[in-house]
Each structure stands twice: as structure tokens, then as C-alpha cells.
Motif scaffolding. Structure first.
Motif, PDB file in Angstrom:
ATOM      1  N   ILE A   1       0.846  -1.189   0.000  1.00 41.29           N
ATOM      2  CA  ILE A   1       0.000   0.000   0.000  1.00 41.29           C
ATOM      3  C   ILE A   1       0.882   1.239   0.000  1.00 41.29           C
ATOM      4  CG2 ILE A   1      -1.636   1.326   1.380  1.00 41.29           C
ATOM      5  CD1 ILE A   1      -2.829  -1.295   2.302  1.00 41.29           C
ATOM      6  N   TRP A   2       0.589   2.126  -0.942  1.00 38.74           N
ATOM      7  CA  TRP A   2       1.245   3.429  -1.000  1.00 38.74           C
ATOM      8  C   TRP A   2       0.195   4.484  -0.683  1.00 38.74           C
ATOM      9  CZ3 TRP A   2       4.527   3.109  -6.143  1.00 38.74           C
ATOM     10  CH2 TRP A   2       5.523   2.144  -5.970  1.00 38.74           C
ATOM     11  N   GLY A   3       0.333   5.142   0.432  1.00 40.22           N
ATOM     12  CA  GLY A   3      -0.695   6.077   0.896  1.00 40.22           C
ATOM     13  C   GLY A   3      -0.600   7.427   0.234  1.00 40.22           C
ATOM     14  N   SER A   4      -1.061   7.527  -1.006  1.00 43.17           N
ATOM     15  CA  SER A   4      -1.050   8.817  -1.693  1.00 43.17           C
ATOM     16  C   SER A   4      -2.117   9.750  -1.137  1.00 43.17           C
ATOM     17  CB  SER A   4      -1.270   8.610  -3.197  1.00 43.17           C
ATOM     18  OG  SER A   4      -2.514   7.970  -3.429  1.00 43.17           O
ATOM     19  N   ARG A   5      -3.222   9.202  -0.653  1.00 43.98           N
ATOM     20  CA  ARG A   5      -4.295   9.982  -0.047  1.00 43.98           C
ATOM     21  C   ARG A   5      -5.042   9.059   0.893  1.00 43.98           C
ATOM     22  NH1 ARG A   5      -8.812  11.071  -4.599  1.00 43.98           N
ATOM     23  NH2 ARG A   5      -9.737  12.165  -2.834  1.00 43.98           N
ATOM     24  N   GLU A   6      -5.818   9.649   1.778  1.00 46.28           N
ATOM     25  CA  GLU A   6      -6.572   8.850   2.738  1.00 46.28           C
ATOM     26  C   GLU A   6      -7.719   8.135   2.027  1.00 46.28           C
ATOM     27  OE1 GLU A   6      -5.924   8.089   5.743  1.00 46.28           O
ATOM     28  OE2 GLU A   6      -4.172   9.383   5.951  1.00 46.28           O
ATOM     29  N   ARG A   7      -7.679   6.819   2.047  1.00 42.63           N
ATOM     30  CA  ARG A   7      -8.749   6.013   1.460  1.00 42.63           C
ATOM     31  C   ARG A   7      -9.204   5.041   2.551  1.00 42.63           C
ATOM     32  NH1 ARG A   7      -6.584   5.140  -2.925  1.00 42.63           N
ATOM     33  NH2 ARG A   7      -7.817   6.482  -4.270  1.00 42.63           N
ATOM     34  N   ILE A   8     -10.441   5.192   2.996  1.00 41.06           N
ATOM     35  CA  ILE A   8     -10.947   4.495   4.182  1.00 41.06           C
ATOM     36  C   ILE A   8     -11.956   3.448   3.740  1.00 41.06           C
ATOM     37  CG2 ILE A   8     -12.076   4.786   6.404  1.00 41.06           C
ATOM     38  CD1 ILE A   8     -11.157   7.733   6.298  1.00 41.06           C
ATOM     39  N   VAL A   9     -11.706   2.195   4.113  1.00 38.90           N
ATOM     40  CA  VAL A   9     -12.600   1.080   3.813  1.00 38.90           C
ATOM     41  C   VAL A   9     -13.436   0.782   5.050  1.00 38.90           C
ATOM     42  CG1 VAL A   9     -12.716  -1.376   3.266  1.00 38.90           C
ATOM     43  CG2 VAL A   9     -11.117   0.089   2.047  1.00 38.90           C
ATOM     44  N   VAL A  10     -14.755   0.706   4.872  1.00 38.12           N
ATOM     45  CA  VAL A  10     -15.681   0.406   5.969  1.00 38.12           C
ATOM     46  C   VAL A  10     -16.218  -1.005   5.753  1.00 38.12           C
ATOM     47  CG1 VAL A  10     -17.727   1.151   7.220  1.00 38.12           C
ATOM     48  CG2 VAL A  10     -16.322   2.833   6.030  1.00 38.12           C
ATOM     49  N   GLY A  11     -15.960  -1.888   6.721  1.00 39.70           N
ATOM     50  CA  GLY A  11     -16.468  -3.249   6.641  1.00 39.70           C
ATOM     51  C   GLY A  11     -17.881  -3.337   7.202  1.00 39.70           C
ATOM     52  N   LEU A  12     -18.840  -3.740   6.362  1.00 40.05           N
ATOM     53  CA  LEU A  12     -20.242  -3.821   6.758  1.00 40.05           C
ATOM     54  C   LEU A  12     -20.670  -5.280   6.876  1.00 40.05           C
ATOM     55  CD1 LEU A  12     -21.791  -1.079   4.426  1.00 40.05           C
ATOM     56  CD2 LEU A  12     -20.971  -0.816   6.774  1.00 40.05           C
ATOM     57  N   THR A  13     -21.529  -5.545   7.838  1.00 40.46           N
ATOM     58  CA  THR A  13     -22.094  -6.889   8.017  1.00 40.46           C
ATOM     59  C   THR A  13     -23.575  -6.933   7.674  1.00 40.46           C
ATOM     60  OG1 THR A  13     -22.623  -6.469  10.343  1.00 40.46           O
ATOM     61  CG2 THR A  13     -20.428  -7.346   9.846  1.00 40.46           C
ATOM     62  N   GLY A  14     -24.165  -5.791   7.361  1.00 37.50           N
ATOM     63  CA  GLY A  14     -25.597  -5.742   7.123  1.00 37.50           C
ATOM     64  C   GLY A  14     -26.405  -5.493   8.376  1.00 37.50           C
ATOM     65  N   GLY A  15     -25.726  -5.317   9.511  1.00 38.37           N
ATOM     66  CA  GLY A  15     -26.418  -5.020  10.757  1.00 38.37           C
ATOM     67  C   GLY A  15     -26.637  -3.536  10.938  1.00 38.37           C
ATOM     68  N   PRO A  16     -27.422  -3.139  11.928  1.00 34.79           N
ATOM     69  CA  PRO A  16     -27.734  -1.715  12.123  1.00 34.79           C
ATOM     70  C   PRO A  16     -26.542  -0.876  12.528  1.00 34.79           C
ATOM     71  CG  PRO A  16     -28.607  -3.041  13.932  1.00 34.79           C
ATOM     72  CD  PRO A  16     -28.117  -4.010  12.909  1.00 34.79           C
ATOM     73  N   GLU A  17     -25.462  -1.502  13.008  1.00 35.63           N
ATOM     74  CA  GLU A  17     -24.302  -0.710  13.410  1.00 35.63           C
ATOM     75  C   GLU A  17     -23.562  -0.123  12.210  1.00 35.63           C
ATOM     76  OE1 GLU A  17     -22.704  -4.712  12.454  1.00 35.63           O
ATOM     77  OE2 GLU A  17     -24.458  -3.917  13.499  1.00 35.63           O
ATOM     78  N   GLY A  18     -23.894  -0.574  10.991  1.00 34.38           N
ATOM     79  CA  GLY A  18     -23.208  -0.078   9.798  1.00 34.38           C
ATOM     80  C   GLY A  18     -23.361   1.416   9.597  1.00 34.38           C
ATOM     81  N   ARG A  19     -24.504   1.979   9.983  1.00 37.01           N
ATOM     82  CA  ARG A  19     -24.703   3.420   9.814  1.00 37.01           C
ATOM     83  C   ARG A  19     -23.713   4.209  10.666  1.00 37.01           C
ATOM     84  NH1 ARG A  19     -31.347   3.687  10.255  1.00 37.01           N
ATOM     85  NH2 ARG A  19     -31.742   1.640   9.319  1.00 37.01           N
ATOM     86  N   THR A  20     -23.472   3.738  11.891  1.00 32.86           N
ATOM     87  CA  THR A  20     -22.496   4.399  12.761  1.00 32.86           C
ATOM     88  C   THR A  20     -21.103   4.334  12.162  1.00 32.86           C
ATOM     89  OG1 THR A  20     -23.824   3.810  14.702  1.00 32.86           O
ATOM     90  CG2 THR A  20     -21.536   4.432  15.087  1.00 32.86           C
ATOM     91  N   LEU A  21     -20.740   3.183  11.596  1.00 29.96           N
ATOM     92  CA  LEU A  21     -19.409   3.030  11.004  1.00 29.96           C
ATOM     93  C   LEU A  21     -19.240   3.946   9.800  1.00 29.96           C
ATOM     94  CD1 LEU A  21     -19.033  -0.873  11.128  1.00 29.96           C
ATOM     95  CD2 LEU A  21     -18.467   0.814  12.864  1.00 29.96           C
ATOM     96  N   ILE A  22     -20.265   4.062   8.975  1.00 28.77           N
ATOM     97  CA  ILE A  22     -20.168   4.904   7.782  1.00 28.77           C
ATOM     98  C   ILE A  22     -19.980   6.367   8.174  1.00 28.77           C
ATOM     99  CG2 ILE A  22     -21.464   5.752   5.793  1.00 28.77           C
ATOM    100  CD1 ILE A  22     -22.741   2.963   5.610  1.00 28.77           C
TER     101      ILE A  22
END
Length: 658
Positions: free
Chosen positions: A44-65
Motif C-alpha cells: 500500500i502506497w498512501g497517496s491519499r486517505e482512502r478508508i474502507v468500511v467493513g459492513l455486516t448488514g447489521g444496524p451498526e453499519g450506519r455508525t461506522l459509515i
């Protein structure tokens, strides 16, 4: 002054600066992506901030996003990529409705949503993050209860352990943590390996332990109760491991019942016929229960598989409805969905022609369908070729939908290109038609005047006076000048249309250009008022092109101004540019027609025939843009039209202070 006071305010300048920074970051990111693909760089070469959000399909996904979006804002133009990983066998505990809500949320916040298939969720998540050159991963704290950690560390802990030093992992607390995952939405016929192992343990070790317990602790329970207990173990093995552990448990349990609990003891023989019937019933019930459980598992597997396919197809249909018609974007979605290294859409003209690549993503795409791990034909002369791994047979149905959509997108792109070419041809035909109309009338008018004057002079029937001869010669000269002007504009427009204008940029003083541009007018002193300050900075232009542009603009202004009012040609300096303003007091032009007057063969209003072919302003704007300037039209306060010609100053020689 108007622009400085109304547009170039601190808020607008700040917004323009941010847009410029984002544009530069995107360009650098594109070049970096091409370089990584060409050289197959996996780190990985960090040219810019790229953030991956892992979702499970549960209601907590909105908080993570939302948390990831805040991290991206702090990263000055960071990017959010939400990813949901589903198993290839259809096992999922996600709610389709909740996933739809989360997808809408991440897109509203400026991110993108991705659906990836992978049996090992931590490995698939890390592979996706490294594939998109991510710098951070945002995960939620596990929803499992404390006792469930005996079966493994969980996805969050595994990702944090295996992410390495180049990926930061954020574990976010939420309201759902520790409440348990609940029952999964579907169970496949191909059960998890851990469940199958548990089924075999219950089916084989369970009867052994039960036999020891009954033989040592409760030898007098009775044969009927012994059979019920063994049948319970068989049902448990069927629920956990499916058909084969249950059948093994039934056979092994019947042998143990015969050996330890059916007289004569410790012999594989049965003295009482009633016991034979009981053992046969026991085996039959065990086999029936195992079969029913296995059949239910298969049906549930089919339903779960169809559910996973419907989710992917709904995402595909949604991308089509949202207008995501880029072929590269669709192929990239195929690569992400099926966890492939590269995807290529190949086509050929006929069965004997070689394959050509219509579009591809990923490093080293294949050139023939035979060289790919997976190829999906689309008709006889098109195929979707995937490299990276072999897909199971059940995945080919979804892949076929992607292949068909890729063919549709390719056809749509080609239709758009053909429509653009047809539009260009139609525009060319319109210009040719206008040119023919101009040649047939506007060019013939001065020719007719010249011919009539020449014929009169050559006539022997009339004795012309000196004044008449001078007037006829003046008419010939005027007609020749008009012809020269019209032909010059036609030639200039043809040069602009073919792109053959090559400006010679150098430092020029406006006092060298503007007076020369006015020399072509019949009486410049009576029709034009010139206001060029002496302390203006020099401009970087092509002298000949600027002279022609100014001449055309001034000639147009004089043509539409009242005979008693002179056209004002004024120049002023502003920041690093110099503006030439040509102000007339004519009828003016409404706002909706200000851009149209710069098109070729356009004459606004009731311009009389013989006033030109409508190329003056088109040529002026073309020459102005060729030398790096800008030509626009504004309303003159009090009535009329003002043409503003903005030019660049010579670098290092700014305008003097006002």
C-alpha cells in the motif's frame, strides 16, 4: 471591479482552492494506480486517505459509515469505500433492506458501495483494502457474546492482527456490540466445516460416552429408554452435521445397543424378536430424521443462494438505473464481486478473426478466452474473460448477467460515439449549407457591384465624367474590400475548424496592435473613440491574431451602433490580465443569445443582407482563445453591447497600481 466585488470573495476563493486540491489529488491517484498496475505493486502506497468500511448488514453499519466520513473529512479530500462481503455459498445474516439504507447513506456522504464475494471474510476484506490502496479500515466491535469467543477471535481481531504496518484498523464501539448476532438468515446445504466436525463428534463420540454412562452409572434404565437416548444423539448429529454424520450415528448406535444392552449381552445377536423390531424402528427413525434434516438444509441452501444472487443483481440493476454506464466501472465491479485479478471483455468480427480487447481492468488481462480461468460467452463473437481463480458452477448464472450487461454497455457507448459523429456530420452539413448560402448571396453581392461598375467603365455608349469615373472606381474598391474581408473570414474559420492555427506568442504593447486593427475602418476617427493608457503592461499574444480579433469585434460594433455615436475602445489592467472593452450603443443582445452570437454564420436581429456572413465574432473568439485570451459579451449600462477581450500579461510584469 465588478468581479472582485461580487465573485472573488474569500468564500468563493476558498472553495476554488479546495476544488483545485481535489482535482490534483485525483490526477496523482490515477497516475499512481496506473503505475501500481504496470509494476504489479502489492504494498500500500498512501497517496491519499482512502478508508474502507467493513459492513455486516447489521444496524451498526450506519455508525461506522458516519465515523469513516468524519475521518475522511479530516484527511483533506479522503475517500470512503463501504464493502459488504457475502459468502459464495449464500450464507448471510444481512438484512437486504438495511444494506439498501446503508448504501444510500454512504453515497449521500460522497462514498462508494461495493459488494464482494468471499468465503473467508477477514482475508477478503484485507484483499479488497490492499487492492484499492486503502490506508485505513473501519470495523465495528463484534456483536458476539462473551462465551462465543471460544469458537475464534472474530473478524475484527483477525483483521487487526493480519493488517500489517501499512493499514490502520479502527474498531468503533456501537449500541449493538455484545448483543449477539442472532440467527443467521440462511443455512446452506454445504454446511460449514466446523458444523460438520461437530456433527461427526456427536455422532461417533456421543454414543461411546453415552454407552459408558449407561453401563456404569445407570445399567437398569431399560432398552426403550436407551434407544430414545441414542436416538437423541442421532438427531443432534443430523442437526449439526447433516445426513452422513446422522447415518453413521444411527448405525454405530444400533451396534452399541446390540452389543451392550440387548440380550444376549456382548454378542451381535438378539434373542427376543421384540428387540429386533425395536432396533429396526430405531434405525429407520434415525435415517428418516437425518434425511429430513438434509433435505431441509438443501432447500435452505437454494433459497440462500438465490437470495445472494438477487442482492447482486439488484445492485447491478441499481447501477444501471443510476446511469453508471461506464464499461470500465462495470468490469471493475465484476472483478471486485468475484475477487478476480483481471477482467477483460473480448470481441471478434467473425469466428476466424482474432480476438480484440474492448475493455479491461486489472493487471495483465488475457487476450483470448482460452487463456482465462473463467470465460463467459456473450453470443458467438463476444466473451467476458476473468483471471485469478476458478469460479464454482453456481456463480456462472450471476456472471452471465454481468456479461450481458457489459455487452449492452459496450453497444451503448458505441451508439453514443456514432451519435456524436452523426452530430458532427450534421454540424458540418449545417456549416456547409450556411457557407453555400453565404457564397450564393453575400459574396455575389459585391461581385455584382464590381462587375456592374467595370462594365459601365468599359461601355462606349456613355461618356462618363471624372466624378462618375471616380465614383465607379470607389465602388469597385469598396466591393473588392468587402470580398477580401469575407474571404479572409472564411479562410480564418476554416483554419480554426481544422486546427491549423499556430500562434506565435511574444510580448506585445497594445499601442502597437489596436490602432492597426482600426485602420481597416472607412473613417476610424469619426466612428471610434480610442482610450489606451500608456502605462498598461505588455501582453503575451500573437500580434497578427490579436489584430484580426480586435478588428472583427470593432467592425461588428460599428455596424450595429447608431451613426451619430462613436464606439468606445478602452483598455485597463486588472491583476495579471489586461482587458480591452469595445462598447457600443446599439440595440444590444438578450442574455439567452449572448453565446449564440459567437457561433459561425449567426447574425442576430434584423441584420440586412450584405452585412456579412456572420463569421466575424466567431473568428474573433477563435483567435482570442488560440492566444490564451477570453472573449465575452456584456450589457452596456444604458443600452448596447460591450465585448470584453481579456488577455494575459507578460509574466513578471504586473499591472501598475491604480
Amino acid at each position: 471591479d465588478a468581479a472582485l466585488s461580487n465573485y472573488f470573495r474569500p468564500g468563493n476563493l476558498t472553495a476554488l482552492r479546495e476544488l483545485a486540491l481535489l482535482w490534483v489529488a485525483d490526477r496523482v491517484d490515477e497516475y499512481l494506480k496506473e503505475y501500481r498496475n504496470e509494476h504489479r505493486v502489492s504494498r500500500i502506497w498512501g497517496s491519499r486517505e482512502r478508508i474502507v468500511v467493513g459492513l455486516t448488514g447489521g444496524p451498526e453499519g450506519r455508525t461506522l459509515i458516519r465515523r469513516a466520513a468524519r475521518l475522511a473529512e479530516k484527511g483533506a479530500g479522503g475517500e470512503v469505500l463501504a464493502v459488504y462481503i457475502s459468502r459464495s455459498d449464500g450464507l448471510t445474516a444481512a438484512s437486504p433492506k438495511e444494506l439498501t439504507v446503508q448504501r444510500t447513506l454512504v453515497e449521500d456522504l460522497g462514498g462508494t458501495f461495493h459488494h464482494v464475494i468471499g468465503d473467508d471474510v477477514p482475508s477478503a476484506l484485507l484483499a479488497f483494502a490492499r487492492g484499492v490502496n486503502a490506508t485505513q479500515i473501519v470495523l465495528g466491535v463484534s456483536r458476539r457474546k462473551a462465551w462465543q469467543y471460544v469458537f475464534g477471535p472474530g473478524v475484527s481481531a483477525t483483521v487487526a492482527r493480519e493488517s500489517g504496518p501499512d493499514l490502520d484498523v479502527h474498531l468503533v464501539t456501537h449500541d449493538e456490540m455484545g448483543k449477539g448476532r442472532g440467527l443467521p438468515g440462511a443455512h446452506g446445504g454445504r454446511l460449514e466445516r466446523t458444523r460438520v466436525v461437530r456433527g461427526w463428534l456427536v455422532g461417533i463420540l456421543g454414543p461411546v460416552l453415552l454407552t459408558l454412562l449407561l453401563d456404569l452409572a445407570a445399567p437398569e434404565v431399560g432398552l426403550a429408554n436407551d434407544m430414545l437416548l441414542f436416538l437423541t444423539l442421532t438427531v443432534g448429529a443430523a442437526l449439526l452435521g447433516g445426513l452422513w454424520p446422522a447415518l453413521a450415528s444411527a448405525v454405530f448406535g444400533s451396534l452399541l445397543l446390540n452389543w451392550f444392552f440387548t440380550p444376549p449381552l456382548h454378542h451381535f445377536s438378539i434373542a427376543d424378536p421384540k428387540n429386533i423390531v425395536a432396533i429396526v424402528i430405531f434405525v429407520g427413525v434415525a435415517v428418516a430424521v437425518a434425511s429430513v434434516v438434509d433435505l431441509a438444509a438443501r432447500r435452505t441452501h437454494q433459497a440462500a443462494r438465490l437470495r445472494a444472487e438477487s442482492e447482486i443483481l439488484s445492485f447491478l440493476a441499481g447501477s444501471v438505473l443510476r446511469g453508471e454506464t461506464s464499461l470500465d466501472a462495470l468490469l471493475d465491479r465484476v472483478r471486485e464481486t468475484f475477487a478476480m485479478e483481471s477482467v477483460a471483455l473480448l470481441e471478434r468480427e467473425d469466428e476466424v478473426a482474432p480476438w480484440t480487447c474492448a475493455g479491461s481492468v486489472g493487471p495483465a488481462p488475457v487476450c483470448r478466452p482460452e487463456d482465462a480461468e473463467v470465460d463467459m460467452p456473450v453470443g458467438d463473437d463476444m466473451a467476458l474473460a476473468l483471471s485469478g481463480r476458478v469460479l464454482p458452477a453456481e456463480d456462472r448464472r450471476v456472471l452471465a448477467a454481468f456479461a450481458a450487461q457489459a455487452a449492452v454497455v459496450l453497444d451503448r457507448q458505441r451508439l453514443q460515439e456514432e451519435a456524436g459523429q452523426a452530430h458532427a456530420l450534421a454540424e458540418g452539413n449545417r456549416i456547409r449549407t450556411a457557407l453555400l448560402a453565404a457564397v450564393s448571396h453575400d459574396l455575389r453581392t459585391p461581385l455584382a457591384g464590381i462587375k456592374a461598375a467595370v462594365s459601365s467603365l468599359r461601355s462606349d455608349d456613355v461618356a462618363w465624367s471624372e466624378e462618375d469615373v471616380a465614383e465607379l472606381l470607389a465602388a469597385i474598391e469598396e466591393g473588392a474590400d468587402r470580398l477580401d474581408n469575407l474571404v479572409g473570414n472564411l479562410l480564418d474559420m476554416s483554419r480554426l475548424q481544422t486546427g491549423t492555427v499556430q500562434p506565435l506568442i511574444r510580448a506585445i504593447d497594445l499601442e502597437e496592435v489596436v490602432p492597426m486593427a482600426l485602420s481597416g475602418l472607412p473613417d476610424p476617427e469619426a466612428s471610434v473613440l480610442l482610450d489606451i493608457p500608456q502605462r498598461l503592461p505588455m501582453v503575451s499574444v500573437d500580434k497578427g491574431l490579436l489584430e484580426r480579433a480586435v478588428a472583427n469585434v470593432v467592425e461588428n460594433a460599428v455596424k450595429y451602433s447608431p451613426a451619430t455615436t462613436r464606439v468606445l475602445v478602452a483598455a485597463s489592467a486588472m491583476a495579471d490580465r489586461v482587458e480591452i472593452r469595445v462598447v457600443d450603443r446599439g440595440p444590444g443582445v438578450p442574455d439567452e443569445a449572448k453565446d449564440r452570437i459567437f457561433e459561425p454564420f449567426q447574425r442576430y436581429g434584423d441584420a440586412p443582407r450584405g452585412a456579412g456572413v456572420g463569421l466575424g465574432l466567431a473568428v474573433a473568439r477563435g483567435f482570442t482563445e488560440a492566444i490564451g485570451g477570453i472573449l465575452t459579451a456584456e450589457d452596456t449600462p444604458g443600452g448596447g453591447l460591450t465585448m470584453v477581450l481579456s488577455l494575459r500579461c507578460v509574466p513578471g510584469r504586473a499591472a501598475p497600481d491604480a
